[in-house]
Design a protein around this motif. Structure first.
Motif, PDB file in Angstrom:
ATOM      1  N   ALA A  23      -5.869  10.478   2.553  1.00  0.00           N
ATOM      2  CA  ALA A  23      -7.280  11.347   3.204  1.00  0.00           C
ATOM      3  C   ALA A  23      -8.847  10.504   2.603  1.00  0.00           C
ATOM      4  CB  ALA A  23      -7.440  12.526   2.863  1.00  0.00           C
ATOM      5  N   GLU A  24      -8.635  10.265   1.483  1.00  0.00           N
ATOM      6  CA  GLU A  24      -9.170   9.109   0.971  1.00  0.00           C
ATOM      7  C   GLU A  24      -9.714   8.212   1.221  1.00  0.00           C
ATOM      8  OE1 GLU A  24     -12.671   8.394  -1.748  1.00  0.00           O
ATOM      9  OE2 GLU A  24     -11.272   9.708  -1.501  1.00  0.00           O
ATOM     10  N   LEU A  25      -8.918   7.527   2.337  1.00  0.00           N
ATOM     11  CA  LEU A  25      -8.769   5.888   3.182  1.00  0.00           C
ATOM     12  C   LEU A  25     -10.308   6.747   4.267  1.00  0.00           C
ATOM     13  CD1 LEU A  25      -6.044   4.490   2.783  1.00  0.00           C
ATOM     14  CD2 LEU A  25      -8.395   2.956   1.662  1.00  0.00           C
ATOM     15  N   GLU A  26      -9.787   7.839   4.625  1.00  0.00           N
ATOM     16  CA  GLU A  26     -10.281   8.170   5.902  1.00  0.00           C
ATOM     17  C   GLU A  26     -11.904   8.486   6.011  1.00  0.00           C
ATOM     18  OE1 GLU A  26      -6.840   9.838   8.219  1.00  0.00           O
ATOM     19  OE2 GLU A  26      -7.720  11.136   6.792  1.00  0.00           O
ATOM     20  N   ARG A  27     -11.761   9.073   4.438  1.00  0.00           N
ATOM     21  CA  ARG A  27     -12.936   8.866   3.356  1.00  0.00           C
ATOM     22  C   ARG A  27     -14.298   8.439   3.490  1.00  0.00           C
ATOM     23  NH1 ARG A  27     -16.719   9.975  -0.297  1.00  0.00           N
ATOM     24  NH2 ARG A  27     -14.982   8.585  -1.531  1.00  0.00           N
ATOM     25  N   ILE A  28     -13.912   7.116   2.744  1.00  0.00           N
ATOM     26  CA  ILE A  28     -14.692   6.288   2.825  1.00  0.00           C
ATOM     27  C   ILE A  28     -14.178   5.269   4.393  1.00  0.00           C
ATOM     28  CG2 ILE A  28     -14.010   5.947   0.507  1.00  0.00           C
ATOM     29  CD1 ILE A  28     -12.482   3.293   1.313  1.00  0.00           C
ATOM     30  N   GLY A  29     -14.525   5.804   5.500  1.00  0.00           N
ATOM     31  CA  GLY A  29     -14.833   5.272   6.897  1.00  0.00           C
ATOM     32  C   GLY A  29     -13.585   4.527   6.835  1.00  0.00           C
ATOM     33  N   VAL A  30     -12.076   4.229   6.628  1.00  0.00           N
ATOM     34  CA  VAL A  30     -11.204   3.035   7.363  1.00  0.00           C
ATOM     35  C   VAL A  30     -10.635   4.101   8.106  1.00  0.00           C
ATOM     36  CG1 VAL A  30      -9.292   2.695   6.390  1.00  0.00           C
ATOM     37  CG2 VAL A  30     -11.236   1.439   5.025  1.00  0.00           C
ATOM     38  N   SER A  31     -10.252   3.824   9.294  1.00  0.00           N
ATOM     39  CA  SER A  31      -9.874   4.418  10.039  1.00  0.00           C
ATOM     40  C   SER A  31      -7.994   4.203  10.096  1.00  0.00           C
ATOM     41  CB  SER A  31      -9.619   3.691  11.415  1.00  0.00           C
ATOM     42  OG  SER A  31      -8.386   4.396  13.030  1.00  0.00           O
ATOM     43  N   VAL A  32      -6.759   5.021   9.718  1.00  0.00           N
ATOM     44  CA  VAL A  32      -5.825   4.326   9.154  1.00  0.00           C
ATOM     45  C   VAL A  32      -4.971   5.004  10.289  1.00  0.00           C
ATOM     46  CG1 VAL A  32      -3.812   5.299   7.586  1.00  0.00           C
ATOM     47  CG2 VAL A  32      -6.291   5.209   6.898  1.00  0.00           C
ATOM     48  N   HIS A  33      -3.645   4.240  10.950  1.00  0.00           N
ATOM     49  CA  HIS A  33      -2.250   4.099  11.770  1.00  0.00           C
ATOM     50  C   HIS A  33      -1.709   4.007  10.871  1.00  0.00           C
ATOM     51  CE1 HIS A  33      -5.625   3.749  15.246  1.00  0.00           C
ATOM     52  NE2 HIS A  33      -6.664   2.979  14.310  1.00  0.00           N
ATOM     53  N   ASP A  34      -0.478   4.373  11.225  1.00  0.00           N
ATOM     54  CA  ASP A  34       0.222   4.913   9.865  1.00  0.00           C
ATOM     55  C   ASP A  34       1.161   5.118  10.542  1.00  0.00           C
ATOM     56  OD1 ASP A  34       0.606   7.143   9.735  1.00  0.00           O
ATOM     57  OD2 ASP A  34      -0.410   7.237   7.439  1.00  0.00           O
ATOM     58  N   GLY A  35       2.938   4.546  10.324  1.00  0.00           N
ATOM     59  CA  GLY A  35       4.113   4.638  11.354  1.00  0.00           C
ATOM     60  C   GLY A  35       4.414   3.834  12.068  1.00  0.00           C
ATOM     61  N   VAL A  36       3.683   2.668  12.817  1.00  0.00           N
ATOM     62  CA  VAL A  36       3.230   2.330  13.894  1.00  0.00           C
ATOM     63  C   VAL A  36       2.591   0.870  13.875  1.00  0.00           C
ATOM     64  CG1 VAL A  36       0.708   2.315  13.835  1.00  0.00           C
ATOM     65  CG2 VAL A  36       2.237   2.161  16.382  1.00  0.00           C
TER      66      VAL A  36
END
Length: 557
Positions: free
Chosen positions: A195-208
């Motif tokens: 959630a913090e990564l997304e807050r600073i603008g990082v688009s997270v793609h996990d489990g893939v």
């Protein structure tokens, strides 16, 4: 005596420097295949992100300074290509050509190399790693002229790289094959980091997984297993490392799963050949399982101990490692030490887990922020591992847990740790003390637990849930069918609970676990079977993740 050290940086240079301090008359030759023999590899992401601005700050030592200060013969751009154990010599390819070099003692510190998954397009010139100073210089240059970056791998280095590039203003996509970022971190903590990564603008793609990289004229396209296509001006590859040991294994140095096997003094199976650092096999302090630990701290300390052993000082042996690690993600700190659930399960160790959500210092003092701690301990009370995420105070607590692990302390011993307290710095009852108190309550039956991971089973079996938060908190989201009685009203309404439970176990929870602990004690005293949810609704929401919105009922829905 001639000692040849293969590889510099943490382990190799630590060994060479310590050996010189102990053996003034020794001939010490350091062979480094790269152009830098002693650099701050842990600082590389922060140079890319612009926080470290001076390139020279990354150079811890240079060959000339090492020669002047320690009389070390440091040879950069010199790769060892073969080892003849019978002749006690190595073959070196250096700037002056190929030559052999004899040794009395050989210290192997070859480190590890970046894994390159076998996917189409992985050799695109836009794919880079972040392992050396030239890597960092190139990525810093690219960050200054690019708009989009894809980071493959969300371990410690990948996360640092993603944060650094986001700090530079790039649109960053972070891809991780494991179910969540920072795979060693427990999932209920990793969701906070995500959630913090997304807050600073990082688009997270996990489990893939990334399935291909399509090179293009102006940019590459990274295709994921779910069909997502990510455009990238450049790609940072950080999916892990493997010990760089092929040369030594071919010469007869014993390895296991690619890592060099050493004894408690750092000796290999070959006489007068020693090894330290990322390429060696370490023993986990909590589980006893063997695995490489690619961390700078243990490598530095191992180099010193091997130098001691070569000099006849064998009073100090290589320790089992807790693999203590820490990383920053935006405003958050994530840190861990010892075993996690996966390693404990793999080792077949029975354990208990507690969750805490304390403040970093006294709550009444301005600036207090909440931490989230997970602690694992054995059924015998032994501390096995601890992890934490929060804006402040996490590093301090994890270091205390790491020290307790090294000392072999029991959870009960944590209660008595005399830790520094003043309102701006901590609490009279420090979170580490609290962990000890909670664990002893669990072990002696004072606080039976249930866990957020059991929510589905409890609901499916018709289990009885008692939510002891306030009605206002209850209205923000609660488990379906849960009964709501504020913990302050419970004593007066015990018969309502007894009737509603109708012989069933009472699964109690609150927001963080404290009020529900008080309620559980009241219920147990009244003769009801009850258990307190570890970590309460905070842990429940983190454990459920995106499913929380589907499961939890809001008033009016």
């Amino acid at each position: 005596m001639r000692v040849v050290v293969v590889g510099g940086v943490a382990g190799g240079m630590s060994a060479a420097a310590r050996l010189r301090r102990l053996q003034e008359d020794a001939e010490i030759i350091v062979l480094e295949r790269g152009g830098e023999v002693s650099f701050a590899n842990c600082g590389l992401p922060y140079y890319v992100g612009g926080e470290i601005k001076d390139e020279s700050a990354l150079q811890v030592q240079t060959p000339s300074r090492l020669r002047a200060a320690l009389a070390l013969d440091v040879r950069i751009n010199s790769a060892v290509t073969a080892l003849d154990t019978a002749a006690r010599e190595v073959t070196v390819e250096g700037p002056e050509g190929t030559y052999t070099l004899g040794y009395d003692h050989l210290i192997l510190a070859p480190g590890a190399s970046a894994l390159r998954p076998p996917i189409p397009g992985i050799d695109s010139p836009r794919v880079h790693t972040l392992r050396t100073v030239p890597d960092a210089l190139e990525l810093e240059r690219l960050a200054g002229q690019s708009k989009r970056a894809v980071v493959l791998g969300a371990g410690f280095i990948g996360l640092e790289a993603a944060e650094a590039l986001a700090h530079r203003g790039l649109a960053v996509s972070l891809v991780e094959l494991a179910p969540h970022v920072l795979p060693p971190l427990e999932s209920e903590l990793a969701v906070l980091v995500r959630a913090e990564l997304e807050r600073i603008g990082v688009s997270v793609h996990d489990g893939v997984a990334a399935t291909s990289i399509e090179p293009g004229a102006d940019f590459d396209v990274v295709e994921l297993g779910d069909g997502t296509r990510l455009e990238a001006d450049f790609v940072v590859l950080s999916v892990g490392v493997r010990p760089d040991t092929a040369t030594w294994e071919a010469a007869g140095v014993e390895c296991e799963r690619g890592a060099i096997l050493i004894d408690e003094l750092g000796r290999t199976n070959v006489e007068n050949v020693w090894a330290v650092g990322d390429a060696t096999m370490s023993v986990d302090s909590a589980t006893g399982m063997r695995r490489p630990v690619p961390l700078a701290g243990p490598a530095n300390r191992a180099g010193r101990l091997v130098a001691d052993a070569i000099s006849g000082r064998t009073h100090h042996k290589l320790p089992r490692l807790a693999s203590t690690a820490i990383v920053r993600a935006g405003k958050l700190t994530a840190a861990l030490t010892g075993a996690n659930r996966a390693s404990l399960d793999a080792a077949g160790i029975e354990y208990q887990t507690i969750h805490l959500h304390p403040m970093n210092h006294a709550g009444y003092f301005p600036g207090a922020v909440q931490m989230h701690l997970v602690v694992h301990f054995g059924m015998d009370g032994a501390l096995l591992g601890a992890q934490g995420v929060g804006e402040a105070g996490v590093d301090k607590r994890i270091d205390v847990f790491a020290t307790a692990l090294k000392a072999g302390l029991q959870m009960a011993d944590l209660i008595d740790l005399d830790l520094a307290y003043s309102p701006p710095f901590g609490s009279a009852k420090d979170p580490v003390n609290m962990a000890g108190m909670m664990a002893t309550n669990v072990l002696d039956g004072t606080m039976p637990l249930w866990h957020a991971s059991q929510v589905d089973d409890v609901l499916a079996s018709g289990g009885f849930v008692l939510d002891v938060r306030s009605p206002a908190e209850f209205a923000t989201g609660h488990l379906p069918g849960a009964m709501n009685i504020a913990h302050t009203e419970l004593r007066e309404r015990l018969e309502e609970v007894r009737a509603a439970a109708d012989g069933r176990k009472v699964h109690v929870h609150c927001a963080s676990g404290m009020r529900s602990y008080l309620a559980t004690r009241v219920l147990l005293a009244a003769g009801l079977e009850a258990a307190n949810m570890s970590g309460g609704m905070l842990t429940m929401r983190a454990t459920l993740g995106k499913r929380a919105a589907e499961i939890l009922v809001k008033e009016g829905n």
